[in-house]
Design a protein around this motif. Structure first.
Motif, PDB file in Angstrom:
ATOM      1  N   ARG A  45       6.023  -0.107   6.233  1.00 57.22           N
ATOM      2  CA  ARG A  45       5.328  -0.491   5.002  1.00 57.22           C
ATOM      3  C   ARG A  45       4.246  -1.516   5.317  1.00 57.22           C
TER       4      ARG A  45
ATOM      5  N   LYS B 189       0.816  -1.221   0.000  1.00 58.03           N
ATOM      6  CA  LYS B 189       0.000   0.000   0.000  1.00 58.03           C
ATOM      7  C   LYS B 189       0.852   1.274   0.000  1.00 58.03           C
ATOM      8  N   HIS B 190       1.785   1.360  -0.931  1.00 57.85           N
ATOM      9  CA  HIS B 190       2.693   2.517  -0.949  1.00 57.85           C
ATOM     10  C   HIS B 190       3.076   2.883  -2.375  1.00 57.85           C
ATOM     11  N   THR B 191       3.492   4.137  -2.555  1.00 57.50           N
ATOM     12  CA  THR B 191       3.906   4.617  -3.877  1.00 57.50           C
ATOM     13  C   THR B 191       5.403   4.883  -3.965  1.00 57.50           C
TER      14      THR B 191
ATOM     15  N   ASN C 194       3.838  -2.819  -7.347  1.00 61.79           N
ATOM     16  CA  ASN C 194       3.468  -2.847  -5.927  1.00 61.79           C
ATOM     17  C   ASN C 194       2.508  -3.988  -5.619  1.00 61.79           C
TER      18      ASN C 194
ATOM     19  N   THR D  81       8.849   2.828  -8.276  1.00 60.59           N
ATOM     20  CA  THR D  81       7.673   2.013  -7.982  1.00 60.59           C
ATOM     21  C   THR D  81       6.841   1.797  -9.236  1.00 60.59           C
TER      22      THR D  81
ATOM     23  N   GLU E  90      12.506  -1.208  -0.889  1.00 61.68           N
ATOM     24  CA  GLU E  90      12.351   0.153  -0.369  1.00 61.68           C
ATOM     25  C   GLU E  90      13.104   1.103  -1.284  1.00 61.68           C
TER      26      GLU E  90
ATOM     27  N   GLN F 198      11.297   3.209   6.863  1.00 62.41           N
ATOM     28  CA  GLN F 198       9.872   3.392   6.609  1.00 62.41           C
ATOM     29  C   GLN F 198       9.083   2.238   7.219  1.00 62.41           C
TER      30      GLN F 198
END
Length: 139
Positions: free
Chosen positions: A130, A43-45, A99, A94, A122, A128
Motif C-alpha cells: 500500500r 492511493k488504493h480503493t 482513504n 473503503t 486493509e 498487499q
C-alpha cells in the motif's frame, strides 16, 4: 507557506488494522513546517485510513465484526468478484470509511488527541503493498 511531501510504502498482512502512527510521526520529524496541516492520502480503493481509538484494540476488532455483518464477503448481490469474494466488499468498505485524513500540525507535531492513533485498514484477505502520500502544508 511551504509544502513538503513524503511517499511511504506499507506491506499489510491481510485484512485488519495496522497502527502507522509512529511511522508517520517519525517521517514528519524531517519536516521544517511547524504549524499547518498534514494530509495523508492512501492511493488504493480496497484499503483505508482511520483515526481511531489507540488504547483498547477491542475497538478495532468490534469495528471489523460490524463491517463483516454489514458487508459480508461472498454476498450474491456483488457481481464484481474479479479478485475474489472479498473484492467488492473491500471497495465498499473503503467508500464507507476513507482513504485520506487531514490532521493539524502544532509545533512541528501532529495534534492528535490522547487516545487517537492513525491506522491503515486493509480490506483484502491477501497481503498487499500500500502506498501512502503524506503532504504537509504550512509555515
Amino acid at each position: 507557506m511551504k509544502i513538503e511531501q513524503f511517499p511511504i510504502t506499507f506491506n499489510t498482512s491481510g485484512r485488519g488494522t495496522q497502527d502507522i502512527t509512529t511511522v508517520v510521526k517519525t517521517l514528519l520529524s524531517k519536516t521544517t513546517i511547524r504549524q499547518g496541516l498534514c494530509h495523508l492520502f492512501l492511493k488504493h480503493t480496497s484499503a483505508s485510513l482511520m483515526l481511531c481509538e489507540n488504547y483498547d484494540p477491542q475497538v478495532r476488532k468490534d469495528l471489523e465484526h460490524f463491517l463483516l455483518r454489514l458487508i459480508p464477503d461472498g454476498d450474491p448481490l456483488f457481481k464484481h468478484v474479479l479478485e475474489g469474494q472479498d473484492d467488492m466488499p473491500a471497495h465498499i468498505r473503503t467508500v464507507l470509511t476513507q482513504n485520506s485524513l487531514t490532521i493539524p500540525m502544532q509545533n512541528g507535531q501532529l495534534a492528535l488527541g490522547t487516545w487517537q492513533g492513525i491506522y491503515l485498514y486493509e480490506h483484502r484477505y491477501q497481503e498487499q503493498e500500500r502506498h501512502l502520500l503524506i503532504t504537509v502544508i504550512g509555515d
